[in-house]
Design a protein around this motif. Structure first.
Motif, PDB file in Angstrom:
ATOM      1  N   ASP A  18       0.808  -1.213   0.000  1.00 51.44           N
ATOM      2  CA  ASP A  18       0.000   0.000   0.000  1.00 51.44           C
ATOM      3  C   ASP A  18       0.849   1.274   0.000  1.00 51.44           C
ATOM      4  N   GLN A  19       2.178   1.118  -0.058  1.00 48.10           N
ATOM      5  CA  GLN A  19       3.082   2.271  -0.073  1.00 48.10           C
ATOM      6  C   GLN A  19       3.914   2.251  -1.354  1.00 48.10           C
ATOM      7  N   HIS A  24       8.162   0.501  -5.194  1.00 46.94           N
ATOM      8  CA  HIS A  24       9.115   1.082  -6.149  1.00 46.94           C
ATOM      9  C   HIS A  24      10.536   0.612  -5.830  1.00 46.94           C
ATOM     10  N   ASP A  25      10.923   0.675  -4.555  1.00 47.39           N
ATOM     11  CA  ASP A  25      12.275   0.256  -4.165  1.00 47.39           C
ATOM     12  C   ASP A  25      12.482  -1.235  -4.376  1.00 47.39           C
TER      13      ASP A  25
END
Length: 83
Positions: A18-19, A24-25
Motif C-alpha cells: 500500500d506504499q 518502487h524500491d
C-alpha cells in the motif's frame, strides 16, 4: 542460489504493497538483480562463443534495453548503483 537473489526473495516479505516507495524500491532492486544476471550471461557468451551465441546475446541485450526503458519511465536509476 546466489546470495543476492536470496536477499531479493527475503525482501518480498518486507514490501508494503500500500506504499508506493516500498513497491518502487523493491521493484528497482529486483530489476537491478535481473540486469546484472543478464549482463553476466552476455559477458559469458561473448567469452566462449557457440553456434547460437550471437542470437542469444541479441535477445539478452533486447531484454536489457526493455528493462532499462521501463526503469527510466518510472524514474529509477538505470545504472543500478548501490544505495
Amino acid at each position: 542460489m546466489r546470495s543476492e537473489q536470496q536477499d531479493v526473495m527475503r525482501a518480498d516479505t518486507d514490501i508494503a504493497l500500500d506504499q508506493f516507495e516500498s513497491v518502487h524500491d523493491h521493484l528497482h532492486q529486483r530489476l537491478c538483480s535481473e540486469l546484472r544476471s543478464l549482463q553476466e550471461r552476455v559477458d559469458a557468451l561473448r567469452e566462449s562463443p557457440t553456434a547460437h551465441s550471437a542470437s542469444i546475446v541479441s535477445t539478452y541485450e533486447r531484454l536489457i534495453r526493455k528493462k532499462r526503458a521501463f526503469m527510466e519511465q518510472w524514474g529509477m536509476d538505470t545504472g543500478c548503483s548501490r544505495r
